[in-house]
Motif scaffolding. Sequence first.
Motif, PDB file in Angstrom:
ATOM      1  N   ARG A  67      59.912  -2.819  52.238  1.00  0.00           N
ATOM      2  CA  ARG A  67      58.458  -2.682  52.312  1.00  0.00           C
ATOM      3  C   ARG A  67      58.027  -1.505  51.456  1.00  0.00           C
ATOM      4  NH1 ARG A  67      57.448  -7.496  53.961  1.00  0.00           N
ATOM      5  NH2 ARG A  67      58.121  -7.957  56.036  1.00  0.00           N
ATOM      6  N   THR A  68      56.882  -1.626  50.853  1.00  0.00           N
ATOM      7  CA  THR A  68      56.318  -0.568  50.042  1.00  0.00           C
ATOM      8  C   THR A  68      55.634   0.427  50.969  1.00  0.00           C
ATOM      9  OG1 THR A  68      55.957  -2.169  48.282  1.00  0.00           O
ATOM     10  CG2 THR A  68      54.770  -0.098  48.120  1.00  0.00           C
ATOM     11  N   GLN A  69      56.089   1.664  50.944  1.00  0.00           N
ATOM     12  CA  GLN A  69      55.528   2.665  51.843  1.00  0.00           C
ATOM     13  C   GLN A  69      54.127   3.039  51.403  1.00  0.00           C
ATOM     14  OE1 GLN A  69      58.196   5.916  52.464  1.00  0.00           O
ATOM     15  NE2 GLN A  69      59.674   4.633  53.487  1.00  0.00           N
ATOM     16  N   GLY A  70      53.263   3.220  52.395  1.00  0.00           N
ATOM     17  CA  GLY A  70      51.874   3.555  52.122  1.00  0.00           C
ATOM     18  C   GLY A  70      50.991   2.338  51.967  1.00  0.00           C
ATOM     19  N   VAL A  71      51.579   1.136  52.003  1.00  0.00           N
ATOM     20  CA  VAL A  71      50.828  -0.104  51.881  1.00  0.00           C
ATOM     21  C   VAL A  71      51.234  -1.026  53.020  1.00  0.00           C
ATOM     22  CG1 VAL A  71      50.298  -2.105  50.435  1.00  0.00           C
ATOM     23  CG2 VAL A  71      50.856   0.081  49.363  1.00  0.00           C
ATOM     24  N   ARG A  72      50.251  -1.544  53.704  1.00  0.00           N
ATOM     25  CA  ARG A  72      50.512  -2.522  54.769  1.00  0.00           C
ATOM     26  C   ARG A  72      49.733  -3.791  54.427  1.00  0.00           C
ATOM     27  NH1 ARG A  72      50.072  -0.558  60.663  1.00  0.00           N
ATOM     28  NH2 ARG A  72      52.297  -0.288  60.436  1.00  0.00           N
ATOM     29  N   VAL A  73      50.431  -4.917  54.433  1.00  0.00           N
ATOM     30  CA  VAL A  73      49.824  -6.200  54.104  1.00  0.00           C
ATOM     31  C   VAL A  73      50.011  -7.145  55.277  1.00  0.00           C
ATOM     32  CG1 VAL A  73      49.874  -8.182  52.529  1.00  0.00           C
ATOM     33  CG2 VAL A  73      50.318  -5.882  51.653  1.00  0.00           C
ATOM     34  N   SER A  74      48.926  -7.796  55.663  1.00  0.00           N
ATOM     35  CA  SER A  74      48.998  -8.793  56.734  1.00  0.00           C
ATOM     36  C   SER A  74      48.099  -9.961  56.342  1.00  0.00           C
ATOM     37  CB  SER A  74      48.559  -8.198  58.071  1.00  0.00           C
ATOM     38  OG  SER A  74      47.223  -7.743  57.992  1.00  0.00           O
ATOM     39  N   ARG A  75      48.278 -11.059  57.035  1.00  0.00           N
ATOM     40  CA  ARG A  75      47.479 -12.251  56.738  1.00  0.00           C
ATOM     41  C   ARG A  75      46.876 -12.787  58.021  1.00  0.00           C
ATOM     42  NH1 ARG A  75      48.997 -17.203  52.741  1.00  0.00           N
ATOM     43  NH2 ARG A  75      46.839 -17.775  52.399  1.00  0.00           N
ATOM     44  N   ASP A  76      45.589 -13.063  57.981  1.00  0.00           N
ATOM     45  CA  ASP A  76      44.882 -13.656  59.109  1.00  0.00           C
ATOM     46  C   ASP A  76      45.262 -15.135  59.166  1.00  0.00           C
ATOM     47  OD1 ASP A  76      42.950 -14.955  60.743  1.00  0.00           O
ATOM     48  OD2 ASP A  76      41.569 -13.287  60.422  1.00  0.00           O
ATOM     49  N   ALA A  77      45.883 -15.546  60.252  1.00  0.00           N
ATOM     50  CA  ALA A  77      46.378 -16.917  60.377  1.00  0.00           C
ATOM     51  C   ALA A  77      45.247 -17.939  60.395  1.00  0.00           C
ATOM     52  CB  ALA A  77      47.233 -17.053  61.628  1.00  0.00           C
ATOM     53  N   THR A  78      44.085 -17.566  60.889  1.00  0.00           N
ATOM     54  CA  THR A  78      42.992 -18.539  60.993  1.00  0.00           C
ATOM     55  C   THR A  78      42.218 -18.698  59.687  1.00  0.00           C
ATOM     56  OG1 THR A  78      41.490 -16.860  61.856  1.00  0.00           O
ATOM     57  CG2 THR A  78      42.688 -18.188  63.472  1.00  0.00           C
ATOM     58  N   THR A  79      41.987 -17.602  58.967  1.00  0.00           N
ATOM     59  CA  THR A  79      41.191 -17.689  57.739  1.00  0.00           C
ATOM     60  C   THR A  79      42.048 -17.706  56.479  1.00  0.00           C
ATOM     61  OG1 THR A  79      40.971 -15.290  57.516  1.00  0.00           O
ATOM     62  CG2 THR A  79      39.286 -16.445  58.827  1.00  0.00           C
ATOM     63  N   GLY A  80      43.286 -17.240  56.577  1.00  0.00           N
ATOM     64  CA  GLY A  80      44.151 -17.160  55.404  1.00  0.00           C
ATOM     65  C   GLY A  80      43.882 -15.943  54.542  1.00  0.00           C
ATOM     66  N   THR A  81      43.003 -15.056  54.990  1.00  0.00           N
ATOM     67  CA  THR A  81      42.667 -13.854  54.234  1.00  0.00           C
ATOM     68  C   THR A  81      43.806 -12.847  54.315  1.00  0.00           C
ATOM     69  OG1 THR A  81      40.316 -14.138  54.687  1.00  0.00           O
ATOM     70  CG2 THR A  81      41.034 -11.932  54.044  1.00  0.00           C
TER      71      THR A  81
END
Length: 127
Positions: A67-81
Amino acid sequence: MTADAPRDREQDGERDRNRDQDRLAEAAARAAEGVPGVAFLRPGVVDLLRTRVAGRAPRLATGPGPRTQGVRVSRDATTGTWHIDLRLVLHRGHRALDVTRAVHTATLAATRGEPSVSVRVTVTGVV
């Protein structure tokens, strides 16, 4: 088709999501680090703990990538955003508002291949 086929598709989907997350995190980190005024990306507590534990535990071949430190990435399962959170430290003498706007713009430009991305930039310090 075997009984394991749905499980295999699920694992393939998880690997694809992890690969997309890593790709977006790396693109966001490169974009942010290229903005004048950004000293460095700052890892959060979760990143620091993950690094500590990862150094002690054996790495599983099927586990998520680095994982890249200082960056957090997630995805909304309902909208795909995709949601990208960046935590950074500024160089003294730069206005936080100007730098965060520039980081926001650069990150959106670096991830323009994705249909829907939101970016949040948090300044955690000045050096």
